[in-house]
Scaffold this motif. Structure first.
Motif, PDB file in Angstrom:
ATOM      1  N   UNK A 173       0.844  -1.202   0.000  1.00 54.60           N
ATOM      2  CA  UNK A 173       0.000   0.000   0.000  1.00 54.60           C
ATOM      3  C   UNK A 173       0.876   1.247   0.000  1.00 54.60           C
ATOM      4  N   UNK A 174       1.854   1.299   0.896  1.00 59.46           N
ATOM      5  CA  UNK A 174       2.751   2.452   0.970  1.00 59.46           C
ATOM      6  C   UNK A 174       2.912   2.910   2.403  1.00 59.46           C
ATOM      7  N   UNK A 175       4.116   3.417   2.703  1.00 63.73           N
ATOM      8  CA  UNK A 175       4.456   3.719   4.095  1.00 63.73           C
ATOM      9  C   UNK A 175       4.579   5.203   4.409  1.00 63.73           C
ATOM     10  N   UNK A 176       4.395   6.070   3.405  1.00 69.08           N
ATOM     11  CA  UNK A 176       4.732   7.484   3.618  1.00 69.08           C
ATOM     12  C   UNK A 176       3.554   8.430   3.392  1.00 69.08           C
ATOM     13  N   UNK A 177       2.334   7.956   3.539  1.00 69.18           N
ATOM     14  CA  UNK A 177       1.158   8.712   3.136  1.00 69.18           C
ATOM     15  C   UNK A 177       1.054  10.081   3.808  1.00 69.18           C
ATOM     16  N   UNK A 178       1.111  10.120   5.132  1.00 72.80           N
ATOM     17  CA  UNK A 178       0.935  11.390   5.836  1.00 72.80           C
ATOM     18  C   UNK A 178       2.018  12.384   5.446  1.00 72.80           C
ATOM     19  N   UNK A 179       3.254  11.910   5.387  1.00 71.92           N
ATOM     20  CA  UNK A 179       4.372  12.766   5.027  1.00 71.92           C
ATOM     21  C   UNK A 179       4.227  13.284   3.596  1.00 71.92           C
ATOM     22  N   UNK A 224      -7.287   0.857  -2.040  1.00 67.73           N
ATOM     23  CA  UNK A 224      -7.674  -0.552  -2.179  1.00 67.73           C
ATOM     24  C   UNK A 224      -8.057  -0.862  -3.621  1.00 67.73           C
ATOM     25  N   UNK A 225      -8.798   0.057  -4.252  1.00 68.38           N
ATOM     26  CA  UNK A 225      -9.199  -0.142  -5.645  1.00 68.38           C
ATOM     27  C   UNK A 225      -7.971  -0.181  -6.559  1.00 68.38           C
ATOM     28  N   UNK A 226      -6.984   0.680  -6.278  1.00 74.03           N
ATOM     29  CA  UNK A 226      -5.756   0.681  -7.080  1.00 74.03           C
ATOM     30  C   UNK A 226      -4.982  -0.618  -6.875  1.00 74.03           C
ATOM     31  N   UNK A 262       2.304  -8.077  -0.522  1.00 78.20           N
ATOM     32  CA  UNK A 262       2.747  -7.758   0.837  1.00 78.20           C
ATOM     33  C   UNK A 262       1.663  -6.929   1.512  1.00 78.20           C
ATOM     34  N   UNK A 263       0.816  -7.582   2.268  1.00 86.07           N
ATOM     35  CA  UNK A 263      -0.334  -6.886   2.849  1.00 86.07           C
ATOM     36  C   UNK A 263      -0.769  -7.541   4.150  1.00 86.07           C
ATOM     37  N   UNK A 264      -1.140  -6.709   5.121  1.00 86.65           N
ATOM     38  CA  UNK A 264      -1.749  -7.179   6.358  1.00 86.65           C
ATOM     39  C   UNK A 264      -3.271  -7.073   6.284  1.00 86.65           C
TER      40      UNK A 264
END
Length: 629
Positions: A461-467, A489-491, A516-518
């Motif tokens: 998904x990605x780890x840097x969204x807020x930043x 999620x759609x992407x 790679x997803x929880x």
């Protein structure tokens, strides 16, 4: 009240329970306590209790349906299957750690508390405490020798390993910002200082500490070429660790910001984005990524239509440089080529100035030391990929911030073209929270297909969204992140469908992708699409990945049923992985709903073992029967 009492007593006995093979372990203590408080648990915790799902074949996971997929409970509520690989003491430790992660006061002040504990307890007792709690839960061991027992045990239960040396310096935010600004040396050009598109690829002190708002990823800061060489050596040692500890079934994770000056990635990313935008103006939108292109005569006509002041000779010379494959046609890969080490980038990378029509360089002429640093970074990456090939170990290039990512993607693809000729050695990472995620992976799939190489990818998904959001809003460029969680999620699902579609078109086995997803919904969706597109677990082209110490209810049932599953396995000395452990605590606090489910399942399994007299449970006596690859 009874439940709280029981939990307190369990904590007091945790040290003994964490030594399952020693004579001091007393199962009767927990057994009696659990028996005594069963009624209270059922009354006071009824709303949280997860109903167990029956195991279809308790000692046989080999039941395969007509579509080639095993029978498996995809509700992920089967606590017995989730923790089949765990000693009882490990269940108690996990429950205790997740309980602490649910207390905001502890999580928000975790660094202060760890420093206080170290001062009070001393180094030896503090290290023992960490091994009994957070370190033991989220880190496999101090070195590649110490991690072997855990890695081997997980493999017996269908879960392989991605090794990541997670030691890092715990520097202050101001120190991090100072280091970042020194290493990036942002340009001071009046003509572009108000251009937000250009400023996106400049360092800004306000965002110099790239750790801000990031809880699930390590950050490297540039400390010189010598440190980059040391980082490379650490990655090479990790490759050795994968070869030794996993018998070549695992992967090694690397980051490109560890291998060179971040300014180089910023410059390269700006060049790639600008060059691709200019390429789009020179070509039609029709056709796929590689049928689009132009010949020399078309190039000259298009430039003149755009008002570019260029002579026939200048056009011929420029086209000759761009036509990297010398086939008389410039396509997107020719256009973006950056990796010919002896090429003078300042001559190649030019675009027309919209105000004057004159050709101007995308980057200033590179100084000799900057060109050498570029060569060094590429050479380090090349050395790692070459060594991984010799050791038959796969390398996963982690994704980073979006302003570095165009360069990281391109470098990873160049390594794929060079080293993925016989099997997938190099894997790239695609962040599905990016608006351009589907476009990016489609281009890279097309590139790999055109060059007839194996394609390896990890989807996150990605780890840097807020930043990323804050930086885009402050500097004024378009937010690169999808607007909502549902849009991400759609992407993710769109990218998965593209991967599945391409698997059908390629030679079997030439695409390998890790989901790679929880997120349980994403995992279920992937399994459904695998069935829809006829992709079987035995094909080993789709695998799943989660972090060590988290989401075992997903990883182990999948692995024990025959799906290909990996755990991201951090290792390193206790003192040097404390920043990593701090982030794990923050991440678990941020996903309380998921942690709540894991606590429910852990508690459920502890009760089951206590009631059935299995507190001396040994994983080695309960190995899954399906042959594991």
């Amino acid at each position: 009240m009874a439940l709280s009492c029981l939990r307190c007593k369990l904590v007091r006995n945790c040290y003994k329970l964490l030594q399952p093979d020693k004579s001091s372990f007393r199962p009767s203590t927990l057994h009696a306590l659990a028996r005594k408080s069963t009624a209270a648990v059922e009354v006071n915790d009824k709303s949280e209790d997860v109903q167990a799902s029956p195991i279809v074949d308790k000692n046989d996971n080999t039941s395969i349906t007509g579509d080639g997929h095993p029978k498996i409970d995809l509700s992920f509520t089967n606590s017995e299957e989730a923790y089949r690989s765990k000693y009882s003491g490990e269940l108690l430790r996990a429950y205790f750690v997740f309980q602490l992660c649910s207390v905001s006061l502890i999580v928000n002040n975790n660094k202060t508390l760890m420093k206080w504990c170290r001062a009070v307890l001393g180094s030896k007792l503090f290290n023992k405490l960490m091994k009994m709690t957070f370190y033991g839960q989220f880190v496999a061991g101090e070195d590649r020798i110490a991690i072997r027992p855990l890695v081997n045990r997980n493999k017996q239960f269908g879960v392989k390993s991605i090794l990541d040396y997670s030691a890092e310096k715990d520097v202050s935010s101001e120190e991090a910002k100072d280091t970042e600004m020194r290493s990036c040396d942002p340009e001071t050009r009046p003509d572009i200082e108000n251009d937000p598109v250009h400023q996106r690829f400049q360092a800004h002190r306000e965002f110099g500490d790239r750790r801000d708002g990031v809880v699930s990823s390590r950050t490297y800061f540039y400390e010189g070429e010598e440190q980059c060489d040391k980082n490379m050596e650490i990655f090479l040692e990790s490759i050795d660790g994968v070869a030794d500890a996993t018998n070549k079934t695992g992967l090694c994770a690397i980051k490109l910001t560890a291998l060179g000056r971040p300014k180089l990635l910023l410059q390269m990313s700006e060049v790639l984005v600008s060059a691709r935008n200019f390429f789009d103006k020179l070509t039609t939108e029709e056709g796929d990524n590689f049928s689009r292109g132009f010949r020399e005569d078309e190039f000259l006509l298009k430039l003149r239509d755009m008002g570019v002041k260029i002579t026939d000779e200048e056009c011929r010379r420029w086209f000759s440089i761009l036509d990297y494959q010398q086939d008389g046609q410039v396509d997107i890969m020719d256009w973006e080529n950056l990796l010919e080490i002896n090429m003078d980038l300042s001559k190649l990378l030019v675009v027309p100035d919209p105000r004057t029509g004159e050709l101007r360089p995308l980057v200033d002429r590179l100084e000799d030391d900057t060109r050498q640093e570029m060569r060094n970074m590429i050479q380090r990456l090349d050395t790692i990929a070459k060594y991984a090939t010799e050791k038959d170990v796969r390398v996963m290039v982690d994704a980073e911030q979006s302003y570095f990512q165009p360069a990281i993607n391109r470098l990873a693809m160049e390594m794929m073209k060079k080293f993925n000729k016989e099997k997938a050695i190099v894997f790239n990472t695609y962040q599905c929270y990016l608006k351009a995620a589907h476009h990016n992976i489609k281009i890279d799939l097309d590139t790999a297909y055109r060059h007839n190489v194996y394609f390896g990818a990890k989807l996150v998904r990605g780890a840097y969204m807020e930043q990323e959001r804050e930086r885009a809003a402050t500097i004024g460029y378009e937010d690169p992140i999808n607007p909502t969680y549902d849009a991400t999620s759609a992407m993710y699902h769109k990218v998965l469908r593209e991967v599945m579609r391409q698997i059908q078109l390629w030679e079997k086995g030439k695409i390998a992708v890790m989901v790679a997803s929880h997120n349980e919904d994403t995992v279920r969706y992937t399994v459904e699409k695998m069935k829809e597109f006829g992709v079987k677990p035995a094909d080993k082209v789709i695998c799943f990945g989660q972090l060590l110490g988290m989401c075992d209810q997903i990883s182990f049932p999948l692995g024990q049923a025959g799906y290909s599953v990996y755990k991201y396995v951090p290792y390193g000395p206790i003192d040097e992985v404390l920043p990593y452990l701090s982030r794990r605590a923050m991440e678990n606090r941020g996903v309380l709903a998921k942690v709540k489910k894991e606590k429910q399942l852990l508690w459920q399994e502890m009760k089951r073992r206590a009631k059935s007299g299995q507190l001396r449970y040994k994983p080695s006596d309960n190995l899954p029967t399906m042959p594991l690859v």
